[in-house]
Design a protein around this motif. Structure first.
Motif, PDB file in Angstrom:
ATOM      1  N   ASN A  34       7.360   8.325  -4.313  1.00  0.00           N
ATOM      2  CA  ASN A  34       6.103   8.008  -3.643  1.00  0.00           C
ATOM      3  C   ASN A  34       5.519   9.314  -3.139  1.00  0.00           C
ATOM      4  O   ASN A  34       6.248  10.272  -2.884  1.00  0.00           O
ATOM      5  N   GLU A  51       2.137  -0.298  -0.779  1.00  0.00           N
ATOM      6  CA  GLU A  51       2.148   1.003  -0.115  1.00  0.00           C
ATOM      7  C   GLU A  51       0.879   1.780  -0.405  1.00  0.00           C
ATOM      8  O   GLU A  51       0.459   1.920  -1.537  1.00  0.00           O
ATOM      9  N   GLY A  71       0.431   4.876   1.378  1.00  0.00           N
ATOM     10  CA  GLY A  71       0.911   6.238   1.290  1.00  0.00           C
ATOM     11  C   GLY A  71       1.286   6.878   2.595  1.00  0.00           C
ATOM     12  O   GLY A  71       1.152   6.298   3.664  1.00  0.00           O
TER      13      GLY A  71
END
Length: 545
Positions: free
Chosen positions: A312, A514, A516
């Protein structure tokens, strides 16, 4: 006449007793020799053995001489084999080159000897399980080319004993958690290992080999919250394992082992990223040597299971890798053997960043992801033991094909995705998205047709000291309409001693997408969206400032 007959009688009795005694002794020796006879392993007549139980023990062992305080009755041309003793903890094999007496001490001059100086014939296979305090083994008298090769190719389930607890599922291992701002590296690395020794000697020719069989497991997670360039290395374990001794036809053979485990990371990037992986691997590495041909055959097998590299990011440009390595050195008499190492690293390279473009899946860019093994191995010969012509030489040093790899692109035109901006949205979309909530870090926009209001809830989780703020907009639909909600969790990440992975545990797992992680100095915020309408045409959107 009577006296003469009496003397003859006693002479006959004495001869009978001597004959019976002699036959009994010879019978015992024959029976004893037959019992101990080993047709597969024959020791040469000039070989002398020293063990911890021997009457005559050396008082000093040096590279070219051995000192005794009484006459050991060795002569030039003898071969001395020592097992594990207080004066020679690793054992040795020596040829006697001379004997002298000095100041009441007996000095035995020596030079290195090899196994073909000891055995006229030998067929040996030994498998040793490495352990913290002692080693276990299985021994077979076998033909070298067939049974040994099959054994090396067989599969074993390796695990630690029940009384071991090192934080992993393996005989040797460590869990780790290291932080060097802005990088945190955590996980565990472990290995279980077997050493296989094979020796086949016939009249001066030797076929021999050492193979190291291992099963490794690794979990690793790296978080980097700012641009960074550095190589990191942490030694998790270094250990001189107990020497192991086994006896073949009375000859003590000593195996020594040293083990090291490291965790490593190499970072060269702009931006920030989180990467993690978990895997198990089984390896067999080693060599076979044939004195007739002088050739060395490499043994090198690696298999791995992994779900791949997870990642990520908010913004990355560059490359990063992280993983663990196992280094094991196995020798006979601490003199000749095998030095191997295996490193398995997860790697990410390319460009990517978070995006609010609804046509993309949260990120824009292109990344090459892989899990790659790197191996090194060599035959180590501090002193020849197998054969005088088997010298130190490299076996293999290579980065193998990836165990797992993936190329990710946000779209065919991923370069254009990286340049996409919020202003690129069409006018119709702008007209329908005018209800928003904004602070200094982000802005959340929901459709104007939604009816509802923003609520802000601040929480202080006293269990782990992480503060969180929830920004929520809920929409109750009219009949026939789709519902929607926008939740944004902002976590106070000013405490840099807490790993980034701990923050994600504060967030709900069900229904979350998500958005971030972004960095504002030491006030990092982690944002997640619970979005019934997030990917719909008129859904909620988040813009990171």
């Amino acid at each position: 006449m009577k006296k003469r007959n009496k003397r003859i009688f006693w002479v006959v009795v004495l001869l009978v007793l001597v004959s019976v005694s002699t036959l009994s002794v010879l019978g015992y020796k024959k029976s004893h020799n037959n019992k101990d006879k080993d047709e597969n392993n024959v020791v040469k007549d000039n070989v002398k053995i020293i063990t911890e139980e021997s009457d005559k023990q050396p008082i000093l062992v040096e590279d070219d001489k051995i000192t005794f305080d009484s006459n050991p009755r060795y002569k030039k041309g003898d071969v001395i084999v020592s097992g594990i003793t207080s004066s020679a903890p690793n054992g040795f094999i020596r040829n006697v080159t001379g004997v002298q007496k000095t100041k009441g001490k007996y000095i035995i001059q020596t030079e290195p000897a090899v196994l073909t100086d000891v055995f006229e014939k030998a067929h040996i296979y030994k498998r040793i399980e490495l352990a913290e305090s002692q080693n276990e083994s299985e021994s077979y008298h076998i033909k070298y080319m067939n049974a040994v090769t099959n054994e090396l190719q067989s599969s074993n389930i390796l695990c630690k004993t029940e009384d071991e607890d090192n934080g992993t599922d393996y005989m040797f291992g460590r869990s780790f958690e290291e932080k060097e701002d802005p990088v945190s590296l955590s996980g565990e690395a472990g290995t279980s290992a077997w050493v296989e020794v094979s020796i086949d000697i016939v009249h001066g020719d030797i076929k021999c080999g050492i193979a190291i069989r291992t099963k490794e497991g690794a979990k690793a997670s790296l978080e980097c919250s700012a641009s960074y360039s550095k190589e990191l290395e942490k030694q998790l374990l270094t250990k001189k394992l107990p020497d192991y001794q086994f006896i073949v036809a009375g000859i003590p053979i000593v195996v020594t082992n040293e083990l090291e485990i490291y965790t490593e990371a190499e970072i060269n990037l702009e931006g920030n990223i989180g990467v993690s992986y978990e895997l198990t691997a089984e390896t067999t590495q080693g060599f076979n040597y044939n004195s007739k041909t002088g050739k060395v055959e490499e043994i090198n097998q690696v298999t791995c299971e992994s779900d791949g590299l997870q990642w990520n990011t908010i913004s990355i440009s560059g490359d990063t890798s992280m993983g663990s390595s196992v280094h094991l050195i196995t020798k006979l008499y601490d003199a000749s053997g095998m030095d191997m190492s295996l490193k398995i690293a997860g790697k990410a390279e390319g460009e990517a960043k978070v995006t609010t473009n609804k046509e993309l899946d949260g990120y824009a860019g292109s990344l090459d992801l892989s899990i790659v093994p790197e191996i090194k191995g060599e035959i180590v010969v501090d002193t020849p033991v197998f054969d005088k012509n088997l010298l130190k030489q490299p076996l293999f040093e290579a980065a193998l094909k990836p165990l797992w790899e993936k190329h990710w692109e946000s779209s065919v035109n991923w370069q254009d995705d990286l340049q996409w901006k919020e202003n690129d949205k069409n006018e119709e979309s702008q007209e329908t998205t005018k209800v928003s909530y904004s602070n200094e870090y982000f802005e959340v926009i929901v459709p104007e047709s939604w009816e509802g209001e923003w609520t802000v809830t601040e929480e202080d989780n006293t269990m782990n000291g992480i503060k969180s703020t929830l920004y929520r907009f809920s929409h109750d639909p009219a009949d026939g309409e789709e519902g929607g909600a926008a939740d944004v969790y902002v976590l106070d990440m000013s405490d840099t001693s807490i790993p980034l992975s701990h923050y994600s545990r504060m967030l709900p797992s069900a229904g979350c997408e998500e958005v971030g992680l972004t960095s504002f100095g030491y006030n990092d915020v982690f944002k997640m969206e619970v979005a019934n309408g997030f990917f719909y045409e008129n859904g909620a959107t988040i813009t990171l400032k």
